[in-house]
Motif scaffolding. Structure first.
Motif, PDB file in Angstrom:
ATOM      1  N   LEU A 261      32.951  34.060  33.317  1.00  0.00           N
ATOM      2  CA  LEU A 261      34.385  34.330  33.418  1.00  0.00           C
ATOM      3  C   LEU A 261      34.852  34.084  34.852  1.00  0.00           C
ATOM      4  N   THR A 262      35.992  33.396  34.974  1.00  0.00           N
ATOM      5  CA  THR A 262      36.580  33.185  36.295  1.00  0.00           C
ATOM      6  C   THR A 262      38.085  33.059  36.142  1.00  0.00           C
ATOM      7  N   ARG A 263      38.801  33.357  37.221  1.00  0.00           N
ATOM      8  CA  ARG A 263      40.255  33.159  37.186  1.00  0.00           C
ATOM      9  C   ARG A 263      40.599  31.683  37.376  1.00  0.00           C
ATOM     10  N   ASN A 264      39.654  30.918  37.926  1.00  0.00           N
ATOM     11  CA  ASN A 264      39.922  29.499  38.214  1.00  0.00           C
ATOM     12  C   ASN A 264      38.809  28.609  37.686  1.00  0.00           C
TER      13      ASN A 264
ATOM     14  N   GLY B 152      39.888  33.837  32.622  1.00  0.00           N
ATOM     15  CA  GLY B 152      40.311  35.194  32.285  1.00  0.00           C
ATOM     16  C   GLY B 152      40.420  36.012  33.559  1.00  0.00           C
ATOM     17  N   ASP B 153      41.229  37.080  33.452  1.00  0.00           N
ATOM     18  CA  ASP B 153      41.460  37.930  34.626  1.00  0.00           C
ATOM     19  C   ASP B 153      41.154  39.372  34.231  1.00  0.00           C
ATOM     20  N   LEU B 154      40.219  39.991  34.901  1.00  0.00           N
ATOM     21  CA  LEU B 154      39.842  41.369  34.550  1.00  0.00           C
ATOM     22  C   LEU B 154      40.990  42.349  34.815  1.00  0.00           C
ATOM     23  N   GLY B 155      41.949  41.937  35.608  1.00  0.00           N
ATOM     24  CA  GLY B 155      43.119  42.776  35.859  1.00  0.00           C
ATOM     25  C   GLY B 155      44.149  42.680  34.743  1.00  0.00           C
TER      26      GLY B 155
ATOM     27  N   ALA C 243      31.153  35.615  38.188  1.00  0.00           N
ATOM     28  CA  ALA C 243      30.100  34.586  38.131  1.00  0.00           C
ATOM     29  C   ALA C 243      30.173  33.586  39.273  1.00  0.00           C
ATOM     30  N   THR C 244      31.316  33.550  39.959  1.00  0.00           N
ATOM     31  CA  THR C 244      31.417  32.639  41.104  1.00  0.00           C
ATOM     32  C   THR C 244      31.113  33.375  42.408  1.00  0.00           C
ATOM     33  N   GLY C 245      30.771  34.656  42.316  1.00  0.00           N
ATOM     34  CA  GLY C 245      30.522  35.466  43.513  1.00  0.00           C
ATOM     35  C   GLY C 245      29.051  35.475  43.908  1.00  0.00           C
ATOM     36  N   THR C 246      28.754  36.180  44.970  1.00  0.00           N
ATOM     37  CA  THR C 246      27.398  36.219  45.537  1.00  0.00           C
ATOM     38  C   THR C 246      26.370  36.649  44.493  1.00  0.00           C
ATOM     39  N   VAL C 247      26.588  37.775  43.860  1.00  0.00           N
ATOM     40  CA  VAL C 247      25.614  38.289  42.892  1.00  0.00           C
ATOM     41  C   VAL C 247      25.751  37.576  41.549  1.00  0.00           C
TER      42      VAL C 247
ATOM     43  N   ALA D   5      39.036  44.181  40.487  1.00  0.00           N
ATOM     44  CA  ALA D   5      39.840  42.999  40.145  1.00  0.00           C
ATOM     45  C   ALA D   5      40.659  42.645  41.368  1.00  0.00           C
ATOM     46  N   GLY D   6      40.610  41.411  41.751  1.00  0.00           N
ATOM     47  CA  GLY D   6      41.422  40.956  42.889  1.00  0.00           C
ATOM     48  C   GLY D   6      40.590  40.826  44.141  1.00  0.00           C
ATOM     49  N   ASP D   7      41.120  40.044  45.070  1.00  0.00           N
ATOM     50  CA  ASP D   7      40.337  39.740  46.260  1.00  0.00           C
ATOM     51  C   ASP D   7      40.280  40.902  47.249  1.00  0.00           C
ATOM     52  N   ASP D   8      41.048  41.983  46.965  1.00  0.00           N
ATOM     53  CA  ASP D   8      40.960  43.172  47.828  1.00  0.00           C
ATOM     54  C   ASP D   8      39.988  44.209  47.228  1.00  0.00           C
ATOM     55  N   TYR D   9      39.264  43.828  46.178  1.00  0.00           N
ATOM     56  CA  TYR D   9      38.234  44.683  45.553  1.00  0.00           C
ATOM     57  C   TYR D   9      38.804  46.003  45.035  1.00  0.00           C
ATOM     58  N   ALA D  10      40.073  45.998  44.610  1.00  0.00           N
ATOM     59  CA  ALA D  10      40.669  47.225  44.049  1.00  0.00           C
ATOM     60  C   ALA D  10      39.958  47.561  42.740  1.00  0.00           C
TER      61      ALA D  10
ATOM     62  N   SER E  95      22.630  39.579  52.281  1.00  0.00           N
ATOM     63  CA  SER E  95      23.530  38.466  52.633  1.00  0.00           C
ATOM     64  C   SER E  95      24.685  38.890  53.535  1.00  0.00           C
ATOM     65  N   ASN E  96      24.893  40.207  53.721  1.00  0.00           N
ATOM     66  CA  ASN E  96      25.938  40.614  54.665  1.00  0.00           C
ATOM     67  C   ASN E  96      25.646  40.047  56.056  1.00  0.00           C
ATOM     68  N   THR E  97      24.369  39.866  56.358  1.00  0.00           N
ATOM     69  CA  THR E  97      24.024  39.357  57.695  1.00  0.00           C
ATOM     70  C   THR E  97      24.546  37.922  57.874  1.00  0.00           C
TER      71      THR E  97
HETATM   72  N1  LIG Z   1      28.150  43.595  50.163  1.00  0.00           N
HETATM   73  C1  LIG Z   1      27.456  44.708  50.029  1.00  0.00           C
HETATM   74  O1  LIG Z   1      26.667  45.106  50.895  1.00  0.00           O
HETATM   75  C2  LIG Z   1      27.614  45.536  48.765  1.00  0.00           C
HETATM   76  C3  LIG Z   1      26.762  46.636  48.580  1.00  0.00           C
HETATM   77  C4  LIG Z   1      26.872  47.392  47.414  1.00  0.00           C
HETATM   78  C5  LIG Z   1      27.818  47.042  46.450  1.00  0.00           C
HETATM   79  N2  LIG Z   1      28.626  45.959  46.676  1.00  0.00           N
HETATM   80  C6  LIG Z   1      29.613  45.638  45.625  1.00  0.00           C
HETATM   81  O2  LIG Z   1      29.470  44.282  45.218  1.00  0.00           O
HETATM   82  C7  LIG Z   1      30.712  43.838  44.719  1.00  0.00           C
HETATM   83  C8  LIG Z   1      30.997  42.447  45.286  1.00  0.00           C
HETATM   84  O3  LIG Z   1      30.079  41.553  44.717  1.00  0.00           O
HETATM   85  P1  LIG Z   1      29.919  40.067  45.248  1.00  0.00           P
HETATM   86  O4  LIG Z   1      29.699  40.128  46.748  1.00  0.00           O
HETATM   87  O5  LIG Z   1      28.916  39.393  44.404  1.00  0.00           O
HETATM   88  O6  LIG Z   1      31.375  39.494  44.985  1.00  0.00           O
HETATM   89  P2  LIG Z   1      32.088  38.297  45.710  1.00  0.00           P
HETATM   90  O7  LIG Z   1      31.080  37.287  46.201  1.00  0.00           O
HETATM   91  O8  LIG Z   1      33.081  38.841  46.681  1.00  0.00           O
HETATM   92  O9  LIG Z   1      32.860  37.609  44.507  1.00  0.00           O
HETATM   93  C9  LIG Z   1      33.949  38.224  43.886  1.00  0.00           C
HETATM   94  C10 LIG Z   1      33.920  37.814  42.414  1.00  0.00           C
HETATM   95  O10 LIG Z   1      34.854  38.613  41.713  1.00  0.00           O
HETATM   96  C11 LIG Z   1      35.575  37.803  40.833  1.00  0.00           C
HETATM   97  N3  LIG Z   1      36.891  38.395  40.621  1.00  0.00           N
HETATM   98  C12 LIG Z   1      37.681  39.007  41.533  1.00  0.00           C
HETATM   99  N4  LIG Z   1      38.805  39.439  40.957  1.00  0.00           N
HETATM  100  C13 LIG Z   1      38.728  39.105  39.641  1.00  0.00           C
HETATM  101  C14 LIG Z   1      39.604  39.299  38.529  1.00  0.00           C
HETATM  102  N5  LIG Z   1      40.794  39.916  38.661  1.00  0.00           N
HETATM  103  N6  LIG Z   1      39.210  38.836  37.326  1.00  0.00           N
HETATM  104  C15 LIG Z   1      38.028  38.196  37.170  1.00  0.00           C
HETATM  105  N7  LIG Z   1      37.152  37.995  38.201  1.00  0.00           N
HETATM  106  C16 LIG Z   1      37.505  38.431  39.413  1.00  0.00           C
HETATM  107  C17 LIG Z   1      35.671  36.460  41.522  1.00  0.00           C
HETATM  108  O11 LIG Z   1      35.813  35.476  40.512  1.00  0.00           O
HETATM  109  P3  LIG Z   1      36.893  34.274  40.537  1.00  0.00           P
HETATM  110  O12 LIG Z   1      37.431  34.184  41.934  1.00  0.00           O
HETATM  111  O13 LIG Z   1      36.066  33.083  40.149  1.00  0.00           O
HETATM  112  O14 LIG Z   1      37.891  34.654  39.523  1.00  0.00           O
HETATM  113  C18 LIG Z   1      34.292  36.357  42.191  1.00  0.00           C
HETATM  114  O15 LIG Z   1      33.358  35.786  41.318  1.00  0.00           O
HETATM  115  C19 LIG Z   1      31.752  44.893  45.091  1.00  0.00           C
HETATM  116  O16 LIG Z   1      31.990  45.698  43.950  1.00  0.00           O
HETATM  117  C20 LIG Z   1      31.048  45.731  46.131  1.00  0.00           C
HETATM  118  O17 LIG Z   1      31.486  47.068  46.145  1.00  0.00           O
HETATM  119  C21 LIG Z   1      28.550  45.200  47.784  1.00  0.00           C
END
Ligand SMILES: NC(=O)c1ccc[n+]([C@@H]2O[C@H](COP(=O)([O-])OP(=O)(O)OC[C@H]3O[C@@H](n4cnc5c(N)ncnc54)[C@H](OP(=O)(O)O)[C@@H]3O)[C@@H](O)[C@H]2O)c1
Length: 273
Positions: free
Chosen positions: A30-33, A48-51, A8-12, A72-77, A129-131
């Motif tokens: 839901l957010t980790r912070n 909460g943490d999805l991991g 919910a704190t991310g782009t989408v 889950a995690g900032d490396d998108y694992a 938004s990648n641009t």
């Molecule tokens: N960029 C593109 O062109 C593109 C295209 C197709 C698909 N996608 C997909 O879009 C997704 C990325 O979306 P986005 O750009 O909206 O994300 P984002 O802005 O990078 O934000 C990441 C979000 O994930 C949450 N998160 C990460 N680890 C977590 C955990 N362990 N537990 C709970 N929350 C967690 C973070 O929440 P907190 O930090 O608040 O916990 C944050 O809200 C990826 O799956 C990617 O494959 C991207």
């Protein structure tokens, strides 16, 4: 009805929250912070943490639908605990689930497919938004965009449209068991995107097409890791057909045309000036 938004704190995710609020629904996020979430008033923020599925029980309580990320995690694992998460959703009586998908399905998608939940996978192509991430500094400070593969086509989608589809699917129902590819209304070459961005900000933007070797060198200079560089070369150089094939899903689900890149560029013009 109450809906839980993960990511919910991310782009989408922020936009899914906004769409659900606009539709008059109660939203839990839901957010980790929680302290840093900075979400609109009225949103119930839960930690909460999805991991770590043990942290999620309370988040799913009393919720009709959940918007999930599949990492889950900032490396998108990929989420390793997809099966446990789906069990928790079912136990809590959650009815509907949307998943923001990436390129490949993981344990979460597999577990959902085997469940009784009403799940819908949302597979957007490249985000507009990648641009912002890749081009804003070059445009602001040098008036030029440097990238390989200037003729590459992409049917980029507006993030708000991804969110609008998620909110509709969650609130209305009736989309269970489907996988939706989400695109914008047109496929544009990189050079065309540069022109449209220039028109939106009222300034001519140069485009310098790099060779692959030049691009690797530039990205390494930005401190990017080898793996990310190769991912980018592959994504930009070999965009799969699905990435440049326009589909009508956004309009079919939301009832309004998909937003264009020109619209996106006008909305975000200030970030490029
Ligand atoms: N960029 C593109 O062109 C593109 C295209 C197709 C698909 N996608 C997909 O879009 C997704 C990325 O979306 P986005 O750009 O909206 O994300 P984002 O802005 O990078 O934000 C990441 C979000 O994930 C949450 N998160 C990460 N680890 C977590 C955990 N362990 N537990 C709970 N929350 C967690 C973070 O929440 P907190 O930090 O608040 O916990 C944050 O809200 C990826 O799956 C990617 O494959 C991207």
């Amino acid at each position: 009805m109450t809906f839980l938004v993960t990511g919910a704190t991310g782009t989408v995710g922020r936009l899914v929250v906004a769409e659900l609020l606009e539709a008059g629904q109660r939203v839990r996020a839901l957010t980790r912070n929680p302290a840093e979430a900075d979400l609109p008033a009225g949103v119930e923020v839960v930690g909460g943490d999805l991991g770590d599925p043990g942290t999620l029980g309370r988040a799913f309580d009393g919720v009709t639908g959940v918007h999930l990320i599949n990492f889950a995690g900032d490396d998108y694992a990929p989420l390793r605990h997809g099966e446990q998460i789906v069990e928790l959703l079912a136990e809590a009586g959650v009815k509907r689930v949307t998943v923001l998908g990436g390129r490949v399905d993981g344990p979460l998608e597999t577990a959902l497919a085997a469940s009784e939940l009403e799940w819908t996978l949302l597979n957007p192509v490249e985000f507009m938004s990648n641009t912002l991430k890749w081009w804003a500094d070059g445009v602001r400070y040098q008036g030029v965009i440097r990238e390989p593969f200037g003729g590459r086509l992409s049917a980029m989608v507006h993030e708000r449209d991804i969110a609008a589809v998620a909110a509709r699917v969650l609130v209305e129902g009736g989309h269970g068991g489907r996988t939706y590819t989400l695109t914008g209304p047109e496929a544009l070459r990189t050079t065309e995107k540069v022109e449209r961005l220039g028109a939106a900000i009222g300034k001519e933007i140069g485009f310098e097409e790099l060779t692959e070797a030049q691009a690797r060198e530039m990205w390494a200079g930005f401190g990017m890791g080898q793996e990310t560089i190769e991912f980018l070369i592959d994504t930009l150089g070999n965009t799969p057909e699905v990435g440049y094939t326009v589909v009508p899903t956004v309009e079919e689900v939301t009832g309004r045309p998909a937003r264009s890149f020109s619209e996106w560029a006008r909305e975000n013009a200030a970030s490029f000036r």
